[in-house]
Design an enzyme around this catalytic site. Structure first.
Site, short mmCIF file in Angstrom:
data_model
loop_
_atom_site.label_atom_id
_atom_site.label_comp_id
_atom_site.label_asym_id
_atom_site.label_seq_id
_atom_site.Cartn_x
_atom_site.Cartn_y
_atom_site.Cartn_z
N ASP A 31 -26.49 8.25 68.27
CA ASP A 31 -26.63 8.29 69.88
C ASP A 31 -27.07 9.54 70.30
O ASP A 31 -26.91 10.64 69.77
CB ASP A 31 -25.48 7.63 70.60
CG ASP A 31 -25.89 7.59 71.97
OD1 ASP A 31 -26.75 6.94 72.54
OD2 ASP A 31 -24.77 8.12 72.69
N ASP B 171 -27.04 10.85 74.55
CA ASP B 171 -26.05 11.08 75.59
C ASP B 171 -24.78 10.85 75.53
O ASP B 171 -24.33 9.63 75.00
CB ASP B 171 -26.60 10.40 77.22
CG ASP B 171 -28.07 10.62 77.35
OD1 ASP B 171 -28.67 11.83 77.21
OD2 ASP B 171 -28.61 9.73 78.21
#
Length: 229
Positions: A13, A15
Site C-alpha cells: 500500500d 498512504d
C-alpha cells in the site's frame, strides 16, 4: 519475530504504509470544502476518512462523517472531487514524507532481487510523481492505483492480477499495508499479509483485522521476509 520464507513478491500500500501523506490530503480536502462554502476539515478528521480512494474521501468530507450521506448531491460530489484533485496536485505534496526505514528497506529488497509493486486506492494519476519525488520509483515493477482496474481494495482484483501476471502462487506473495482494506484484499487473494500499526485505519487497531503479522516499524519487514528462503 515471525518469519515468512519463500516470498517471491511483495505488494505495498502507499498512504499510511510507505508515505505519511495525510497532511497534504487534509490541506486539499480543507481547501475544497472552503471553496464550496462549507465547513473546513482537519488533519484528525481526514486521518480517519482515507483509505477507500478519493471519491469516498470527498464524500466523507462533504458529509463530515465516515458514513457518506446517501442523499449527497452527485453534481456537488463531482464538483468537489474536481476541486480536490486540483488542490492536491497544485499543493506539490510538500508535507508528505516517507516513514522511517522505508527507503532503506525497499532498497535492500530491491538489491536482493525481490520484485515489488504498489497497490493503492489513491488515484493512479498522482502515484508515479509521488514515487519519483521520494526517490523510490525504481523499486517497483508495477504501480496500481485505485482507478487502474474496475475494482479497488478491499477487493482482491489487483492482487489476483499481479499473481497472474507474474505467474506466482498466492503463498509466495506478501501484501503490506496499514488498513483493513489491505488485510481483506490479501486474505481474499489467499496471500500473506503484514499489518502496520502506525498508519491510517479509521481509528481502529490494525490487529483487529487479523493480519498474519503485525509490525510497529517498517524496517522490521527485513526481519520478517526471509530472502532466498
Amino acid at each position: 519475530m515471525s518469519q515468512l520464507s519463500g516470498i517471491d513478491f511483495i505488494a505495498f500500500d502507499l498512504d499510511g504504509t510507505l508515505l505519511d501523506s495525510v497532511p497534504d490530503l487534509a490541506d486539499a480536502a480543507d481547501k475544497t470544502m472552503r471553496a464550496l462554502g462549507r465547513a473546513g476539515v482537519t488533519v484528525e478528521q481526514v486521518t480517519t476518512w482515507i483509505g477507500n480512494g478519493a471519491d469516498i474521501l470527498i464524500g466523507r468530507a462533504l458529509s463530515q462523517s465516515v458514513d457518506v450521506d446517501p442523499d449527497l448531491d452527485p453534481a456537488l460530489h463531482r464538483e468537489a472531487r474536481a476541486l480536490f484533485d486540483r488542490f492536491y496536485e497544485e499543493g506539490g505534496h510538500e508535507k508528505s514524507a516517507l516513514y522511517p526505514g522505508v527507503k532503506e528497506t525497499l532498497a535492500a529488497f530491491h538489491a536482493a532481487g525481490l520484485p515489488m509493486a504498489i497497490v493503492t486506492n489513491k488515484p493512479a494519476q498522482f502515484v508515479p510523481h509521488l514515487l519519483e519525488e521520494h526517490g523510490i520509483a525504481e523499486y517497483f515493477v508495477d504501480v496500481i492505483g485505485g482507478d487502474t482496474f474496475p475494482l479497488k481494495k478491499p477487493d482482491p482484483y489487483a492482487l489476483n492480477w499481479l499473481l497472474d501476471k507474474h505467474q506466482i502462487t498466492a503463498e509466495k506473495m506478501l501484501m503490506v499495508g496499514d488498513s483493513r482494506n489491505d488485510i481483506l484484499a490479501a486474505k481474499a487473494a489467499s496471500c500473506y499479509v503484514v499489518g502496520l500499526t502506525y498508519g491510517y485505519n479509521y481509528g481502529q487497531p490494525i490487529s483487529e483485522s487479523n493480519p498474519d503479522i503485525v509490525l510497529d516499524h517498517f524496517s522490521h519487514l527485513a526481519e520478517v521476509v526471509k530472502l532466498g528462503g
